[in-house]
Design a protein around this motif. Structure first.
Motif, mmCIF file in Angstrom:
data_model
loop_
_atom_site.group_PDB
_atom_site.id
_atom_site.type_symbol
_atom_site.label_atom_id
_atom_site.label_comp_id
_atom_site.label_asym_id
_atom_site.label_seq_id
_atom_site.Cartn_x
_atom_site.Cartn_y
_atom_site.Cartn_z
ATOM 1 N N VAL A 75 2.270 -76.712 -8.230
ATOM 2 C CA VAL A 75 1.626 -77.886 -8.526
ATOM 3 C C VAL A 75 2.898 -78.870 -7.964
ATOM 4 O O VAL A 75 2.557 -80.134 -7.402
ATOM 5 C CB VAL A 75 1.377 -78.128 -10.250
ATOM 6 C CG1 VAL A 75 1.960 -79.911 -10.494
ATOM 7 C CG2 VAL A 75 0.674 -77.088 -10.855
ATOM 8 N N SER A 76 4.142 -78.188 -8.702
ATOM 9 C CA SER A 76 4.675 -79.070 -7.685
ATOM 10 C C SER A 76 4.990 -79.347 -6.415
ATOM 11 O O SER A 76 5.420 -80.578 -5.815
ATOM 12 C CB SER A 76 6.379 -78.283 -7.768
ATOM 13 O OG SER A 76 7.822 -78.677 -7.004
ATOM 14 N N ALA A 77 4.733 -78.973 -5.431
ATOM 15 C CA ALA A 77 4.427 -78.367 -4.070
ATOM 16 C C ALA A 77 3.225 -79.776 -3.741
ATOM 17 O O ALA A 77 2.951 -80.709 -3.010
ATOM 18 C CB ALA A 77 3.598 -77.901 -3.450
ATOM 19 N N LEU A 78 2.105 -78.962 -5.078
ATOM 20 C CA LEU A 78 1.389 -80.504 -4.628
ATOM 21 C C LEU A 78 1.921 -81.482 -5.222
ATOM 22 O O LEU A 78 1.387 -83.391 -4.699
ATOM 23 C CB LEU A 78 -0.149 -80.369 -5.763
ATOM 24 C CG LEU A 78 -0.890 -81.106 -6.001
ATOM 25 C CD1 LEU A 78 -2.111 -80.832 -4.843
ATOM 26 C CD2 LEU A 78 -1.453 -81.350 -7.408
ATOM 27 N N ALA A 79 2.741 -82.097 -5.900
ATOM 28 C CA ALA A 79 3.176 -83.449 -6.745
ATOM 29 C C ALA A 79 4.627 -84.343 -5.349
ATOM 30 O O ALA A 79 3.969 -85.129 -5.560
ATOM 31 C CB ALA A 79 3.658 -83.357 -8.048
ATOM 32 N N ARG A 80 4.785 -83.071 -4.778
ATOM 33 C CA ARG A 80 5.433 -83.679 -3.677
ATOM 34 C C ARG A 80 4.917 -83.965 -2.371
ATOM 35 O O ARG A 80 5.106 -85.475 -1.701
ATOM 36 C CB ARG A 80 6.926 -82.169 -3.036
ATOM 37 C CG ARG A 80 7.516 -81.817 -4.005
ATOM 38 C CD ARG A 80 9.099 -81.463 -3.702
ATOM 39 N NE ARG A 80 8.149 -79.658 -2.960
ATOM 40 C CZ ARG A 80 7.895 -78.699 -3.530
ATOM 41 N NH1 ARG A 80 7.926 -77.995 -4.553
ATOM 42 N NH2 ARG A 80 7.269 -77.835 -2.737
ATOM 43 N N ALA A 81 3.395 -83.625 -1.871
ATOM 44 C CA ALA A 81 2.844 -83.538 -1.233
ATOM 45 C C ALA A 81 2.557 -84.946 -1.505
ATOM 46 O O ALA A 81 1.918 -86.067 0.022
ATOM 47 C CB ALA A 81 1.578 -82.354 -0.478
ATOM 48 N N ALA A 82 1.792 -85.286 -2.689
ATOM 49 C CA ALA A 82 1.793 -86.518 -2.794
ATOM 50 C C ALA A 82 2.337 -87.845 -2.623
ATOM 51 O O ALA A 82 2.233 -88.511 -2.192
ATOM 52 C CB ALA A 82 0.640 -86.829 -4.492
ATOM 53 N N GLN A 83 3.926 -87.441 -2.946
ATOM 54 C CA GLN A 83 4.623 -88.490 -3.124
ATOM 55 C C GLN A 83 5.197 -88.702 -1.246
ATOM 56 O O GLN A 83 5.745 -89.587 -1.382
ATOM 57 C CB GLN A 83 6.258 -88.025 -4.160
ATOM 58 C CG GLN A 83 6.155 -87.525 -5.239
ATOM 59 C CD GLN A 83 7.262 -86.883 -5.995
ATOM 60 O OE1 GLN A 83 7.711 -86.487 -5.528
ATOM 61 N NE2 GLN A 83 7.704 -87.000 -7.029
ATOM 62 N N ARG A 84 5.042 -87.583 -0.617
ATOM 63 C CA ARG A 84 4.779 -88.025 0.384
ATOM 64 C C ARG A 84 4.263 -89.081 1.515
ATOM 65 O O ARG A 84 4.063 -89.114 2.993
ATOM 66 C CB ARG A 84 5.234 -86.918 1.261
ATOM 67 C CG ARG A 84 6.641 -85.804 1.610
ATOM 68 C CD ARG A 84 6.869 -84.932 2.420
ATOM 69 N NE ARG A 84 5.784 -83.838 2.592
ATOM 70 C CZ ARG A 84 5.292 -83.020 2.215
ATOM 71 N NH1 ARG A 84 5.450 -82.481 0.969
ATOM 72 N NH2 ARG A 84 3.840 -82.562 2.705
ATOM 73 N N LEU A 85 2.743 -89.781 1.057
ATOM 74 C CA LEU A 85 1.462 -90.099 1.346
ATOM 75 C C LEU A 85 2.210 -91.607 1.738
ATOM 76 O O LEU A 85 3.025 -91.987 1.008
ATOM 77 C CB LEU A 85 0.726 -90.290 0.604
ATOM 78 C CG LEU A 85 0.333 -88.792 -0.137
ATOM 79 C CD1 LEU A 85 -1.201 -88.523 -0.773
ATOM 80 C CD2 LEU A 85 -0.886 -88.521 1.615
#
Length: 119
Positions: A75-85
């Motif tokens: 979930v952390s990897a998903l959140a970090r990816a979303a923050q990089r959009l």
């Protein structure tokens, strides 16, 4: 949109119960369908796919109805990816597991780049 490999299997089911994760491109739109478990043994594949999708110029669509388990690191990897959009891009989660949503709400409340849908 392409995925680094058309079908990714990080680890197949084994007698020892090793988790498996498949990431398959969506045929009708940009994004991927994810099936299996996102955890310690599949985290590298998950991270690689998220990195690839974030690098595309489109919204990121993740069909997650086939995800049976996701740990906090996933979930952390998903959140970090979303923050990089980039501004204006979204990460659309289609039918994610309830545990994934609860973890997002607990640790990343109000993450504007993530949209949840049932279709």
């Amino acid at each position: 949109m392409t995925v680094p490999e058309s079908r990714v299997v990080s680890a197949g089911p084994s007698p020892s119960g090793t988790a498996a994760l498949e990431v398959v491109p969506l045929g009708d739109r940009a994004g991927v369908r994810v099936v299996g478990e996102i955890g310690l043994s599949t985290g590298t594949v998950w991270q690689r796919q998220l990195d690839h999708l974030v690098g595309q110029g489109e919204d990121v669509r993740l069909e997650l109805s086939g995800v049976e388990f996701v740990d906090v690191a996933g979930v952390s990897a998903l959140a970090r990816a979303a923050q990089r959009l980039d501004a204006g891009r979204r990460m659309v989660l289609v039918r994610p597991p309830t545990t994934l949503l609860r973890t997002l709400e607990m640790f990343w409340p109000g993450l504007a780049a993530i949209e949840v849908t049932t279709c």
